[in-house]
Design a protein around this motif. Sequence first.
Motif, short mmCIF file in Angstrom:
data_model
loop_
_atom_site.label_atom_id
_atom_site.label_comp_id
_atom_site.label_asym_id
_atom_site.label_seq_id
_atom_site.Cartn_x
_atom_site.Cartn_y
_atom_site.Cartn_z
N GLU A 140 0.93 -1.26 -0.40
CA GLU A 140 -0.02 -0.04 0.19
C GLU A 140 0.42 1.17 0.32
O GLU A 140 0.96 2.65 -0.21
CB GLU A 140 -0.98 -0.29 1.02
N GLU A 141 2.21 0.93 0.69
CA GLU A 141 2.59 2.55 0.18
C GLU A 141 4.08 2.55 -0.53
O GLU A 141 3.53 3.56 -1.57
CB GLU A 141 3.76 2.56 1.76
N GLY A 142 3.87 1.14 -1.83
CA GLY A 142 4.27 1.34 -2.30
C GLY A 142 3.52 1.78 -3.27
O GLY A 142 3.86 2.84 -4.41
N LYS A 143 2.60 1.49 -3.78
CA LYS A 143 0.70 2.25 -4.23
C LYS A 143 0.75 3.34 -4.23
O LYS A 143 0.95 4.34 -5.40
CB LYS A 143 -0.15 1.69 -4.09
N ALA A 144 0.92 3.72 -3.51
CA ALA A 144 0.78 5.79 -2.56
C ALA A 144 2.41 6.54 -3.56
O ALA A 144 1.79 7.06 -4.36
CB ALA A 144 0.95 5.82 -1.34
N ALA A 145 3.46 5.81 -3.28
CA ALA A 145 4.58 5.81 -3.86
C ALA A 145 4.53 6.75 -5.47
O ALA A 145 4.80 7.86 -6.42
CB ALA A 145 5.45 5.15 -3.59
N ALA A 146 3.92 4.81 -6.06
CA ALA A 146 3.60 5.25 -7.43
C ALA A 146 2.77 6.01 -7.77
O ALA A 146 2.90 7.01 -8.92
CB ALA A 146 2.64 3.68 -7.77
N ARG A 147 1.52 6.79 -6.96
CA ARG A 147 0.74 7.46 -7.41
C ARG A 147 1.19 8.95 -7.22
O ARG A 147 0.98 9.47 -8.47
CB ARG A 147 -0.39 7.33 -6.58
N ALA A 148 2.10 9.12 -6.81
CA ALA A 148 2.78 10.67 -5.92
C ALA A 148 3.84 10.34 -7.58
O ALA A 148 4.19 11.61 -8.01
CB ALA A 148 3.89 10.05 -5.30
N ILE A 149 4.52 9.54 -8.14
CA ILE A 149 4.96 9.22 -9.43
C ILE A 149 4.02 9.28 -10.26
O ILE A 149 4.72 10.73 -11.00
CB ILE A 149 5.60 8.02 -9.63
N ALA A 150 3.05 8.90 -10.36
CA ALA A 150 1.81 9.52 -11.83
C ALA A 150 1.84 11.13 -11.71
O ALA A 150 1.88 11.59 -13.03
CB ALA A 150 1.11 8.87 -11.74
N ILE A 151 1.60 12.07 -10.31
CA ILE A 151 1.20 12.99 -10.38
C ILE A 151 2.33 13.93 -11.03
O ILE A 151 2.89 14.51 -12.20
CB ILE A 151 0.82 13.97 -9.39
N ASP A 152 4.30 13.37 -10.81
CA ASP A 152 5.05 14.39 -11.34
C ASP A 152 4.89 13.84 -13.22
O ASP A 152 5.83 14.65 -14.01
CB ASP A 152 6.50 13.63 -10.60
N LEU A 153 4.28 12.48 -12.92
CA LEU A 153 4.69 12.41 -14.76
C LEU A 153 3.91 12.86 -15.48
O LEU A 153 4.37 13.83 -16.64
CB LEU A 153 4.59 10.76 -15.28
#
Length: 151
Positions: A59-72
């Motif tokens: 779940e924490e990794g999923k939140a990190a991936a979501r944060a990356i998507a915003i940066d992308l």
Amino acid sequence: MSVYDKLKELNITLPPVATPAAAYVPFVRTGNLVFLSGHIAKKDGKAWVGKLGQTMQTEEGKAAARAIAIDLLGTLHAAVGDLNSITRIVKVMSLVNSSLDFTEQHLVTNGASDLLGEVFGARGAHARSAFGVAQNPMGACVEIELIAEVG
């Protein structure tokens, strides 16, 4: 609904393009395709360090991936000028810093894929690869790159 209206509804503000940390550019546009360089997960302005299955859970990794998507999305906006001109998110590749026995890289990567679907609707459905890796730059838990098509 415009992409920017959807971002506003989701309370997302697009960040500026990050300065590359090595010898590369943040994006390359060729024809109707835009290739975004890998973006690492960040938390509080620094690399979001961790290893899935060891110091972090899915779940924490999923939140990190979501944060990356915003940066992308911020980089994609800088590359094309108008996110509404994106006709398709073509491909996402995710590198998940993982312990040897961690097997949920695909679930971690859903953090980015789900957001792209929310923002772009059917245009956000994409091909994808999610790999477990021994390490990412600066110890980041996740790195993601993206290819998009512009109309």
